[in-house]
Structure formats: C-alpha cells, structure tokens
Design a protein around this motif. Structure first.
Motif, mmCIF file in Angstrom:
data_model
loop_
_atom_site.group_PDB
_atom_site.id
_atom_site.type_symbol
_atom_site.label_atom_id
_atom_site.label_comp_id
_atom_site.label_asym_id
_atom_site.label_seq_id
_atom_site.Cartn_x
_atom_site.Cartn_y
_atom_site.Cartn_z
ATOM 1 N N TYR A 270 -13.428 -5.947 2.720
ATOM 2 C CA TYR A 270 -13.268 -6.451 4.079
ATOM 3 C C TYR A 270 -11.915 -7.142 4.245
ATOM 4 O O TYR A 270 -11.246 -6.985 5.273
ATOM 5 N N GLY A 271 -11.514 -7.893 3.236
ATOM 6 C CA GLY A 271 -10.272 -8.650 3.341
ATOM 7 C C GLY A 271 -9.038 -7.782 3.479
ATOM 8 O O GLY A 271 -8.094 -8.140 4.181
ATOM 9 N N LEU A 272 -9.033 -6.622 2.824
ATOM 10 C CA LEU A 272 -7.845 -5.771 2.862
ATOM 11 C C LEU A 272 -7.465 -5.346 4.275
ATOM 12 O O LEU A 272 -6.299 -5.065 4.540
ATOM 13 N N ASP A 273 -8.445 -5.281 5.193
ATOM 14 C CA ASP A 273 -8.065 -4.871 6.555
ATOM 15 C C ASP A 273 -8.565 -5.833 7.630
ATOM 16 O O ASP A 273 -8.801 -5.440 8.767
ATOM 17 N N TRP A 274 -8.685 -7.117 7.277
ATOM 18 C CA TRP A 274 -9.122 -8.134 8.245
ATOM 19 C C TRP A 274 -8.315 -8.037 9.534
ATOM 20 O O TRP A 274 -8.855 -7.914 10.621
ATOM 21 N N ILE A 275 -7.005 -8.100 9.464
ATOM 22 C CA ILE A 275 -6.165 -7.902 10.646
ATOM 23 C C ILE A 275 -5.051 -6.893 10.368
ATOM 24 O O ILE A 275 -3.990 -6.937 10.983
ATOM 25 N N ALA A 276 -5.304 -5.976 9.443
ATOM 26 C CA ALA A 276 -4.339 -4.909 9.180
ATOM 27 C C ALA A 276 -4.166 -4.006 10.396
ATOM 28 O O ALA A 276 -3.221 -3.211 10.468
ATOM 29 N N THR A 277 -5.065 -4.125 11.374
ATOM 30 C CA THR A 277 -4.986 -3.312 12.588
ATOM 31 C C THR A 277 -3.861 -3.729 13.521
ATOM 32 O O THR A 277 -3.488 -2.974 14.417
ATOM 33 N N THR B 294 0.336 -6.979 5.183
ATOM 34 C CA THR B 294 1.750 -6.719 4.890
ATOM 35 C C THR B 294 1.959 -5.258 4.537
ATOM 36 O O THR B 294 2.906 -4.611 5.011
ATOM 37 N N LEU B 295 1.069 -4.709 3.720
ATOM 38 C CA LEU B 295 1.144 -3.286 3.383
ATOM 39 C C LEU B 295 0.948 -2.430 4.625
ATOM 40 O O LEU B 295 1.619 -1.399 4.794
ATOM 41 N N SER B 296 0.065 -2.865 5.516
ATOM 42 C CA SER B 296 -0.156 -2.124 6.756
ATOM 43 C C SER B 296 1.117 -2.054 7.588
ATOM 44 O O SER B 296 1.418 -1.018 8.198
ATOM 45 N N GLY B 297 1.865 -3.163 7.639
ATOM 46 C CA GLY B 297 3.135 -3.145 8.359
ATOM 47 C C GLY B 297 4.103 -2.135 7.773
ATOM 48 O O GLY B 297 4.777 -1.394 8.497
ATOM 49 N N TRP B 298 4.167 -2.073 6.442
ATOM 50 C CA TRP B 298 5.041 -1.111 5.763
ATOM 51 C C TRP B 298 4.578 0.323 6.063
ATOM 52 O O TRP B 298 5.390 1.199 6.350
ATOM 53 N N LEU B 299 3.278 0.548 6.016
ATOM 54 C CA LEU B 299 2.739 1.879 6.297
ATOM 55 C C LEU B 299 2.965 2.282 7.752
ATOM 56 O O LEU B 299 3.205 3.458 8.051
ATOM 57 N N THR B 300 2.884 1.290 8.658
ATOM 58 C CA THR B 300 3.051 1.584 10.080
ATOM 59 C C THR B 300 4.444 2.111 10.393
ATOM 60 O O THR B 300 4.626 2.901 11.321
ATOM 61 N N ASP B 301 5.450 1.667 9.637
ATOM 62 C CA ASP B 301 6.813 2.170 9.827
ATOM 63 C C ASP B 301 6.964 3.612 9.364
ATOM 64 O O ASP B 301 7.978 4.251 9.650
ATOM 65 N N ARG B 302 5.952 4.145 8.645
ATOM 66 C CA ARG B 302 6.119 5.439 7.977
ATOM 67 C C ARG B 302 5.063 6.488 8.338
ATOM 68 O O ARG B 302 5.311 7.682 8.163
ATOM 69 N N PHE B 303 3.889 6.063 8.815
ATOM 70 C CA PHE B 303 2.798 7.006 9.021
ATOM 71 C C PHE B 303 2.214 6.882 10.422
ATOM 72 O O PHE B 303 2.496 5.932 11.151
ATOM 73 N N ILE C 268 -2.207 -9.289 1.509
ATOM 74 C CA ILE C 268 -1.691 -8.060 0.884
ATOM 75 C C ILE C 268 -1.861 -6.872 1.822
ATOM 76 O O ILE C 268 -0.927 -6.107 2.078
ATOM 77 N N GLY C 269 -3.083 -6.723 2.361
ATOM 78 C CA GLY C 269 -3.388 -5.555 3.171
ATOM 79 C C GLY C 269 -2.606 -5.491 4.461
ATOM 80 O O GLY C 269 -2.131 -4.416 4.862
ATOM 81 N N LEU D 176 -14.846 -17.900 -0.450
ATOM 82 C CA LEU D 176 -14.989 -16.464 -0.201
ATOM 83 C C LEU D 176 -14.046 -16.022 0.908
ATOM 84 O O LEU D 176 -13.379 -14.990 0.799
ATOM 85 N N LEU D 177 -13.967 -16.823 1.989
ATOM 86 C CA LEU D 177 -13.032 -16.510 3.063
ATOM 87 C C LEU D 177 -11.588 -16.581 2.577
ATOM 88 O O LEU D 177 -10.735 -15.805 3.000
ATOM 89 N N SER D 178 -11.316 -17.509 1.679
ATOM 90 C CA SER D 178 -9.971 -17.602 1.123
ATOM 91 C C SER D 178 -9.622 -16.366 0.296
ATOM 92 O O SER D 178 -8.491 -15.877 0.322
ATOM 93 N N LEU D 179 -10.604 -15.869 -0.449
ATOM 94 C CA LEU D 179 -10.380 -14.634 -1.209
ATOM 95 C C LEU D 179 -10.077 -13.488 -0.252
ATOM 96 O O LEU D 179 -9.191 -12.663 -0.508
ATOM 97 N N MET D 180 -10.808 -13.443 0.866
ATOM 98 C CA MET D 180 -10.474 -12.450 1.890
ATOM 99 C C MET D 180 -9.048 -12.648 2.379
ATOM 100 O O MET D 180 -8.320 -11.684 2.631
ATOM 101 N N GLY D 181 -8.659 -13.909 2.538
ATOM 102 C CA GLY D 181 -7.312 -14.206 2.999
ATOM 103 C C GLY D 181 -6.249 -13.672 2.064
ATOM 104 O O GLY D 181 -5.218 -13.144 2.502
#
Length: 427
Positions: A336-343, A290-299, A287-288, A277-282
């Motif tokens: 939960y996994g999509l934003d585990w460390i997206a912050t 990496t996407l957060s990094g892309w969004l951070t450059d733009r929003f 994904i989340g 289950l933790l691996s699925l979060m991983g």
C-alpha cells in the motif's frame, strides 16, 4: 523585501523546493493529526468517533476545495502572500483549539479554519512551484513534492502518537502550532515570488525563456477560477481525472489516514505501534512517489495510474483478512505504501497535457478538490460504518473495490488533443 540575487544559479530552484517541501510536510502532519487525537478526544470529552471524524472530514473537504482558489490567488496577489497567510491561519487555528470544550469548537478549529489554511499548502502549491520554477524534470520534482505527505507521516505520526499517549491531545496541538509558526520566517526569507524576481529563468530553460502568463494574474481571481472549472467540466478528460482522484482521496488519507490507527486499536494494536505502521508506509511511499515522478517523465501516465490503483485496491481488500499479524501488516504497509500518493505525478502530467501550462494548475486544483471530497467522504463514512457495524471491515472492502474501478477509468483517459486551450508555449 527579498534581495534580488541568490546563490546557486538556476539550482536555487531546489532551495525553493526544499522550503516548500517542509511546508507541505507540516501541512500533512496537521491533516494527519486527527488520526492520533481520535482516541484521546474520546477519553477527554466523551466525543464519539463519528463526531471527530466529521471534524476531520470538514477539514479534508475544505483542504481540497480551497486548492483551486488558492492557485488563482497565488497568481493574483502573489504566492508568498498567500502562503504566509495560510501558515499563520494554520498555526493560529491549531493553537486556538487548546481552548475548546464543545464539539463545535473542534469543527471550527480543526475543521473549518485549519482546512482553509492548509488548503493553500497542498498539492496545488507543489504544482504551482513546479510549473513556475521548472521547465524540465517536472515529473521527478512533483514526485518529490508529493512525497512530502509521506514524509509527514514518517516524521510526525510516531511523535504525535507518543505525545498523545503521554499527555493526551493537547501536546499534539501544541506541536503542530509551533512547527507551523516556525515556517513563516523560512518562507519570508528564502522563497522569491518567481525566478524573474531574482533575475533567473526556470530550471532547465534557456536564457531567453518566457514563461506563459497565467490568465488568473489579471482580473477577478474568483471569476476566473470558476470559469476555468466551467470550461474544464465540459470535457470528458476532466471528469475521468476528477473521478480517479476522488477515489484516490477516498482510499488514502480519507480512510487509511484517518481510521487505520483506530482500526488497529480495535484489533488490539497500540497507537504508537499503529503509527509506526503508517510511518513504514511513509518510507515506502517516499520511495514509490519519487520513483513515480521519474517514471512519469518516461512512460504513459495512464498505464501507470492503472497499475497504481490496481495495487492499492488489492491491498485494501487484503487488509481485513490479513489477521493483523506483524508479518501481514508489514506486507500491507509495503504494497500500500509504495503507491499511497504515487498517483499525483501522472495525474498532474495528464492535467497539463490536456489543459496547458496556463490553465493546468487551476484545473489540477479542481481535480485535487475531487481528491479531498473523496477523502472527506471516506473520513465520515469510515467513522459512521464503525459506529453502525462495530468494525471497519466493510468500509475497507468497499474502498478496495472503488480503487479497482479507478484503475479501469484511468485507461480511458485521452489527452491527445488539448481539452479547451492549446498551450502556446511548450513546456
């Protein structure tokens, strides 16, 4: 001595990122190992969960507290020396734990020594690499570096859980010690001190680019680290960032990373299945984030943080009432996994905007220390609540409510003016 030339031109920065990604991945595996060792240690030594939780909490706390000093030390004596010494300490302390027979041995090896060692192989290392090697695409690269923690869960936890189920806690310690030791030659051979060491400039920079000189590169690094904290602590933006990252740690590796497997065990779910289950979060966090990094450059990063913390809070409140069926757990893992460390990428951007490239990494190190203080508090809090109440339900509900509070605090952050030091060179 490292050769003064490298292939790939400016793209060699991505070779450095790949090696540091592996270091961060292994460090994440080390910090997550107590989650799968908790039950085997209880069976082998009769140590209660709050004892093991205390060792995990000490390790997490020192993991964060070491960060800002490590960031300054990297500028003072060199990134390579600091990183190599940390890897040796991580490997040595984990191997030394194979001889433990008393609870204080666990506190010393998996708490103190591994906490200090892994503290230099943490988010501040990623921030230092990003600031030192990249002028553009920083949010995306920091997202990738932050995702290493998720990948550590993805790669290590099922393996470590299987090892623990097969042979107890000792195979877990051996695997971590060997994996960490293997990183030493990679760092020695492939990671130059900085782009100028191999005749290059930062990725995305012009040939005449001159990176800002960090103040920590001269003078007493301890004095500078503490004085930077004193100056940052006089600003409102620092405390907003510190508070939100404290809650970030409280709601991620402190509670979920340390206690989710044990929580699932209480609900009749085996260790390997819970680690899956933790691996699925991983996977979804990879994904989340990496996407957060892309969004951070733009929003606007403040609005991103508000969304991330809000989703996290609702996920944690949902879990105790989910019934722990396969479907409900998958829903939780995805949300939960999509934003585990997206912050991390938006928080780093806000820190750099407020405090500049010269002091931003050290200030960010102190903000990350807040993350780990929160994580340490949650690791101990979760174990104590489990012993007092016989379950984890209230601990997860409280964590969910704190995440909702962090979503509100995020929207109050204002970096429109430099907090204490204008950045003389645009990044």
């Amino acid at each position: 001595m490292i050769a003064r030339s490298r292939p790939f031109g400016q793209r060699y920065a991505f070779v450095v990122v790949a090696v540091i990604f592996l270091c961060l991945l292994i460090a994440a595996g080390l910090r997550s190992a107590p989650a799968v060792m908790m039950l085997p240690l209880e069976e082998s030594f009769g140590w209660r969960r709050d004892v093991v939780s205390l060792a995990a909490a000490i390790g997490i706390f020192l993991y964060g507290l070491t960060g800002p000093f490590a960031a300054a030390l990297m500028e003072r004596i060199g990134l390579r020396r600091t990183l190599l010494a940390s890897l040796v300490l991580m490997s040595g302390s984990t191997a030394l734990s194979l001889l433990m027979t008393q609870p204080w041995h666990l506190l010393l090896t998996w708490g103190v020594f591994s906490g200090v060692g892994s503290g230099a192989v943490a988010t501040v290392l990623g921030a230092t690499i990003v600031n030192r090697w990249f002028k553009t695409n920083r949010g995306l690269v920091m997202g990738l570096m932050s995702a290493s923690a998720a990948t550590g869960l993805l790669v290590f936890l099922p393996l470590l859980a299987a090892l623990a189920q097969w042979g107890g806690w000792k195979p877990v310690a051996i695997a971590i010690a060997v994996a960490t030791a293997c990183l030493v030659p990679l760092v020695w051979l492939l990671v130059p001190e900085r782009p100028a060491s191999i005749g290059m400039v930062r990725y995305g920079a012009e040939a005449d680019d001159v990176p800002p000189v960090p103040p920590a590169s001269q003078g007493n690094f301890l004095t500078h680290t503490l004085s930077t904290l004193r100056r940052a602590a006089g600003t409102r933006v620092f405390w907003y960032l510190f508070a939100t990252f404290f809650i970030c740690g409280f709601t991620t590796n402190g509670l979920v990373g340390t206690h989710l497997i044990a929580f699932c065990g209480d609900m009749g779910i085996g260790q390997v299945q819970a680690a899956g289950l933790l691996s699925l979060m991983g996977i979804f966090d990879l994904i989340g984030t990496t996407l957060s990094g892309w969004l951070t450059d733009r929003f606007d990063p403040r609005k991103l943080l508000g969304v991330y913390y809000g989703i996290r809070g609702l996920s944690l409140i949902y879990l105790p009432y989910s019934g722990f069926s396969s479907t409900s757990l998958i829903i939780f893992a995805v949300l939960y996994g999509l934003d585990w460390i997206a912050t991390v990428p938006p928080t780093l951007r806000l820190s750099n905007e407020a405090f500049g490239d010269r002091s931003g990494p050290i200030v960010f190190g102190w903000i990350v220390a807040g993350h780990q203080v929160g994580a340490a508090a949650a690791a101990f809090f979760g174990g104590t609540m489990r012993e007092l109440q016989g379950n984890y339900e209230l601990a997860f509900l409280i964590a969910g409510m704190t995440a909702i509070a962090a979503a509100c605090i995020s929207l109050l952050i204002n970096t429109s003016r430099p907090a204490f030091e204008p950045n003389p060179q645009a990044a």
